[in-house]
Scaffold this motif. Structure first.
Motif, PDB file in Angstrom:
ATOM      1  N   ASN A 210       0.885  -1.161   0.000  1.00  0.00           N
ATOM      2  CA  ASN A 210       0.000   0.000   0.000  1.00  0.00           C
ATOM      3  C   ASN A 210       0.924   1.212   0.000  1.00  0.00           C
ATOM      4  O   ASN A 210       1.546   1.536   1.018  1.00  0.00           O
ATOM      5  N   LEU A 211       1.058   1.871  -1.148  1.00  0.00           N
ATOM      6  CA  LEU A 211       2.098   2.887  -1.296  1.00  0.00           C
ATOM      7  C   LEU A 211       1.901   4.080  -0.372  1.00  0.00           C
ATOM      8  O   LEU A 211       2.875   4.725   0.023  1.00  0.00           O
ATOM      9  N   GLU A 212       0.655   4.358  -0.002  1.00  0.00           N
ATOM     10  CA  GLU A 212       0.417   5.486   0.897  1.00  0.00           C
ATOM     11  C   GLU A 212       1.019   5.212   2.270  1.00  0.00           C
ATOM     12  O   GLU A 212       1.762   6.030   2.821  1.00  0.00           O
ATOM     13  N   ARG A 213       0.717   4.033   2.820  1.00  0.00           N
ATOM     14  CA  ARG A 213       1.267   3.690   4.130  1.00  0.00           C
ATOM     15  C   ARG A 213       2.771   3.480   4.049  1.00  0.00           C
ATOM     16  O   ARG A 213       3.520   3.937   4.915  1.00  0.00           O
ATOM     17  N   LEU A 214       3.218   2.776   3.003  1.00  0.00           N
ATOM     18  CA  LEU A 214       4.648   2.532   2.859  1.00  0.00           C
ATOM     19  C   LEU A 214       5.406   3.850   2.743  1.00  0.00           C
ATOM     20  O   LEU A 214       6.481   4.013   3.337  1.00  0.00           O
ATOM     21  N   GLY A 215       4.847   4.791   1.995  1.00  0.00           N
ATOM     22  CA  GLY A 215       5.497   6.090   1.842  1.00  0.00           C
ATOM     23  C   GLY A 215       5.659   6.808   3.172  1.00  0.00           C
ATOM     24  O   GLY A 215       6.717   7.374   3.464  1.00  0.00           O
ATOM     25  N   ARG A 216       4.606   6.777   4.000  1.00  0.00           N
ATOM     26  CA  ARG A 216       4.694   7.416   5.321  1.00  0.00           C
ATOM     27  C   ARG A 216       5.773   6.753   6.173  1.00  0.00           C
ATOM     28  O   ARG A 216       6.551   7.423   6.858  1.00  0.00           O
ATOM     29  N   SER A 217       5.803   5.421   6.122  1.00  0.00           N
ATOM     30  CA  SER A 217       6.773   4.681   6.920  1.00  0.00           C
ATOM     31  C   SER A 217       8.203   4.990   6.486  1.00  0.00           C
ATOM     32  O   SER A 217       9.090   5.223   7.323  1.00  0.00           O
ATOM     33  N   LEU A 218       8.435   5.019   5.172  1.00  0.00           N
ATOM     34  CA  LEU A 218       9.793   5.245   4.678  1.00  0.00           C
ATOM     35  C   LEU A 218      10.238   6.699   4.855  1.00  0.00           C
ATOM     36  O   LEU A 218      11.424   6.968   5.082  1.00  0.00           O
ATOM     37  N   LYS A 219       9.304   7.637   4.770  1.00  0.00           N
ATOM     38  CA  LYS A 219       9.660   9.039   5.028  1.00  0.00           C
ATOM     39  C   LYS A 219      10.105   9.217   6.476  1.00  0.00           C
ATOM     40  O   LYS A 219      11.082   9.925   6.763  1.00  0.00           O
ATOM     41  N   LYS A 220       9.384   8.582   7.377  1.00  0.00           N
ATOM     42  CA  LYS A 220       9.752   8.645   8.794  1.00  0.00           C
ATOM     43  C   LYS A 220      11.116   7.992   9.012  1.00  0.00           C
ATOM     44  O   LYS A 220      11.958   8.507   9.764  1.00  0.00           O
ATOM     45  N   LEU A 221      11.337   6.866   8.335  1.00  0.00           N
ATOM     46  CA  LEU A 221      12.621   6.176   8.448  1.00  0.00           C
ATOM     47  C   LEU A 221      13.750   7.049   7.915  1.00  0.00           C
ATOM     48  O   LEU A 221      14.795   7.200   8.572  1.00  0.00           O
ATOM     49  N   ARG A 222      13.562   7.624   6.740  1.00  0.00           N
ATOM     50  CA  ARG A 222      14.617   8.442   6.142  1.00  0.00           C
ATOM     51  C   ARG A 222      14.953   9.647   7.022  1.00  0.00           C
ATOM     52  O   ARG A 222      16.126  10.029   7.144  1.00  0.00           O
ATOM     53  N   LYS A 223      13.949  10.205   7.660  1.00  0.00           N
ATOM     54  CA  LYS A 223      14.182  11.348   8.552  1.00  0.00           C
ATOM     55  C   LYS A 223      15.048  10.948   9.739  1.00  0.00           C
ATOM     56  O   LYS A 223      15.868  11.740  10.216  1.00  0.00           O
ATOM     57  N   SER A 224      14.898   9.703  10.204  1.00  0.00           N
ATOM     58  CA  SER A 224      15.663   9.251  11.370  1.00  0.00           C
ATOM     59  C   SER A 224      17.077   8.805  10.996  1.00  0.00           C
ATOM     60  O   SER A 224      17.964   8.771  11.853  1.00  0.00           O
ATOM     61  N   VAL A 225      17.296   8.442   9.710  1.00  0.00           N
ATOM     62  CA  VAL A 225      18.635   8.002   9.273  1.00  0.00           C
ATOM     63  C   VAL A 225      18.999   8.725   7.973  1.00  0.00           C
ATOM     64  O   VAL A 225      19.145   8.102   6.916  1.00  0.00           O
ATOM     65  N   PRO A 226      19.183  10.032   8.024  1.00  0.00           N
ATOM     66  CA  PRO A 226      19.357  10.820   6.789  1.00  0.00           C
ATOM     67  C   PRO A 226      20.624  10.508   6.011  1.00  0.00           C
ATOM     68  O   PRO A 226      20.686  10.767   4.806  1.00  0.00           O
ATOM     69  N   ASP A 227      21.647   9.954   6.669  1.00  0.00           N
ATOM     70  CA  ASP A 227      22.939   9.788   6.004  1.00  0.00           C
ATOM     71  C   ASP A 227      23.206   8.379   5.488  1.00  0.00           C
ATOM     72  O   ASP A 227      24.215   8.152   4.818  1.00  0.00           O
ATOM     73  N   LEU A 228      22.336   7.428   5.791  1.00  0.00           N
ATOM     74  CA  LEU A 228      22.574   6.055   5.338  1.00  0.00           C
ATOM     75  C   LEU A 228      22.299   5.913   3.842  1.00  0.00           C
ATOM     76  O   LEU A 228      21.380   6.527   3.299  1.00  0.00           O
ATOM     77  N   LYS A 229      23.105   5.071   3.185  1.00  0.00           N
ATOM     78  CA  LYS A 229      22.848   4.692   1.794  1.00  0.00           C
ATOM     79  C   LYS A 229      21.915   3.479   1.822  1.00  0.00           C
ATOM     80  O   LYS A 229      22.295   2.419   2.328  1.00  0.00           O
ATOM     81  N   LEU A 230      20.710   3.634   1.282  1.00  0.00           N
ATOM     82  CA  LEU A 230      19.683   2.613   1.459  1.00  0.00           C
ATOM     83  C   LEU A 230      19.119   2.119   0.130  1.00  0.00           C
ATOM     84  O   LEU A 230      19.027   2.870  -0.847  1.00  0.00           O
ATOM     85  N   GLY A 231      18.731   0.848   0.131  1.00  0.00           N
ATOM     86  CA  GLY A 231      18.009   0.260  -0.990  1.00  0.00           C
ATOM     87  C   GLY A 231      16.905  -0.634  -0.462  1.00  0.00           C
ATOM     88  O   GLY A 231      17.103  -1.359   0.518  1.00  0.00           O
ATOM     89  N   MET A 232      15.741  -0.579  -1.087  1.00  0.00           N
ATOM     90  CA  MET A 232      14.595  -1.379  -0.655  1.00  0.00           C
ATOM     91  C   MET A 232      14.417  -2.575  -1.575  1.00  0.00           C
ATOM     92  O   MET A 232      14.284  -2.425  -2.789  1.00  0.00           O
ATOM     93  N   GLU A 233      14.410  -3.768  -0.987  1.00  0.00           N
ATOM     94  CA  GLU A 233      14.259  -4.997  -1.759  1.00  0.00           C
ATOM     95  C   GLU A 233      12.790  -5.378  -1.905  1.00  0.00           C
ATOM     96  O   GLU A 233      12.023  -5.314  -0.951  1.00  0.00           O
ATOM     97  N   LEU A 234      12.430  -5.786  -3.112  1.00  0.00           N
ATOM     98  CA  LEU A 234      11.110  -6.335  -3.400  1.00  0.00           C
ATOM     99  C   LEU A 234      11.280  -7.758  -3.887  1.00  0.00           C
ATOM    100  O   LEU A 234      12.095  -8.020  -4.769  1.00  0.00           O
TER     101      LEU A 234
END
Length: 350
Positions: A210-234
């Motif tokens: 559900n991209l709406e919920r996933l987007g909220r979750s990942l935005k919150k995550l990115r805010k807490s770890v702004p400097d990490l190099k990240l990739g999301m696996e599907l």
């Protein structure tokens, strides 16, 4: 004393796949069921709306109504149109979850603890009792560390340590998305604290698309770890909708996260998605990699063609499940850029 005070208490029961019994006493006169946190019965499961249904204590008994849910509320397999009286022996279906309605004359029973896994699971989430593990991903050309896949192991005596078993429990409880979010948030916040500089790949569940919920979750995550190099696996079977893939890719670009196709070749080949919605990285499934040095020339040539096609599209390739020097050498000759497997390192704490 009002007439409603004489109404016999109700409880909901659900038998899980492992044979245990989940018992939920109806403790409020307005008992709300839904995905929204803070609901009387929180069900973060597929097909459940934020405020899905409500059970109400009225003068003539317990009634249930649908709260304009997307997929409807069903009583005895019939979709609710208006609110309806609930009786002992009825059953409710919300999403794909069935609950049996039971009358209860012994008030002490309503204090019964649900399936012990549910109590332990709640404690585990509250305590964030997870130990992050990181499996290395290396460059096949020089053997240098290129990044990690982040995994988790539970540190709670009342629950199995196996992630597979734990996610089975979470699905029985309708809490798998919360578990997935807790796993990655806790692990990545730890990685930021210890200063990991390499790329970190994290996993998602099919239920999280559900991209709406996933987007909220990942935005919150990115805010807490702004400097990490990240990739999301599907996973291979998670998405077949090209339009959704394009939206997801755009969302991840905005968050400075890479899109990674995992287990490529395990099921349906994502050739259409590779063409129409180009990921940043493709991880080839271990079924294609294990003993690849012993495969027929035709088999290796097919893998070689897929790797070349990915590289021509600007996609980095990872060979998963490498357990031997021979497999690593063959994958390097085929053209894989990166590799992961027990030969290079098992998941471990940092």
């Amino acid at each position: 004393m009002t007439p409603a005070d004489h109404i016999i208490p109700l409880r909901l029961e659900r038998k899980t796949q492992d044979g245990s019994l989940w018992v939920i006493p109806i403790e409020h006169s307005h008992f709300v069921i839904g995905r929204r946190e803070g609901s009387s019965l929180h069900l973060a499961a597929e097909g459940v709306s934020r405020k899905h249904a409500e059970i109400m204590k009225t003068r003539d008994g317990w009634r249930i109504k649908d709260c304009k849910s997307t997929n409807g509320t069903f009583v005895n397999s019939r979709r609710l149109i208006d609110n309806q009286i609930l009786n002992h022996g009825d059953y409710i279906t919300i999403g794909e979850i069935r609950f049996d309605v039971m009358g209860q004359t012994d008030d002490s029973y309503c204090t019964m603890i649900i399936n012990p896994d549910a109590e332990n699971f709640e404690q585990m989430l509250d305590q964030k009792a997870v130990v992050p593990h990181f499996q290395p991903m290396v460059s096949l050309s020089g053997g240098d560390l290129a990044g990690y896949e982040v995994l988790g192991r539970i540190a709670h005596d009342g629950l199995p340590n196996s992630p597979v078993q734990l996610f089975q429990i979470s699905r029985q409880l309708g809490r798998q998305i919360e578990l997935s979010e807790m796993f990655r948030n806790t692990a990545l916040e730890y990685a930021a604290q210890i200063g990991v500089k390499e790329l970190i790949l994290f996993n998602t569940l099919p239920e999280e698309m559900n991209l709406e919920r996933l987007g909220r979750s990942l935005k919150k995550l990115r805010k807490s770890v702004p400097d990490l190099k990240l990739g999301m696996e599907l996973h291979e079977n998670t998405i077949t909708d090209v339009k959704m893939m394009k939206k997801l890719k755009s969302m991840l670009n905005d968050l400075d996260m890479l899109l990674v196709y995992d287990d490529f070749g395990a099921g349906q080949s994502r050739l259409i998605e590779l063409i129409d919605s180009v990921p940043d990285i493709v991880k080839f499934d271990m079924a294609l990699i294990q003993n690849i040095q012993k495969r027929s020339e035709i088999s290796r040539s097919i893998v070689t063609s897929l790797v070349k096609m990915a590289h021509d599209a600007g996609i980095r390739t990872v060979a998963e499940g490498i357990d031997s020097r021979e497999e690593a050498a063959t994958c390097r000759d085929i053209g894989f850029e990166l590799a992961q497997g027990y030969y290079f390192g098992r998941p471990a704490t940092l």
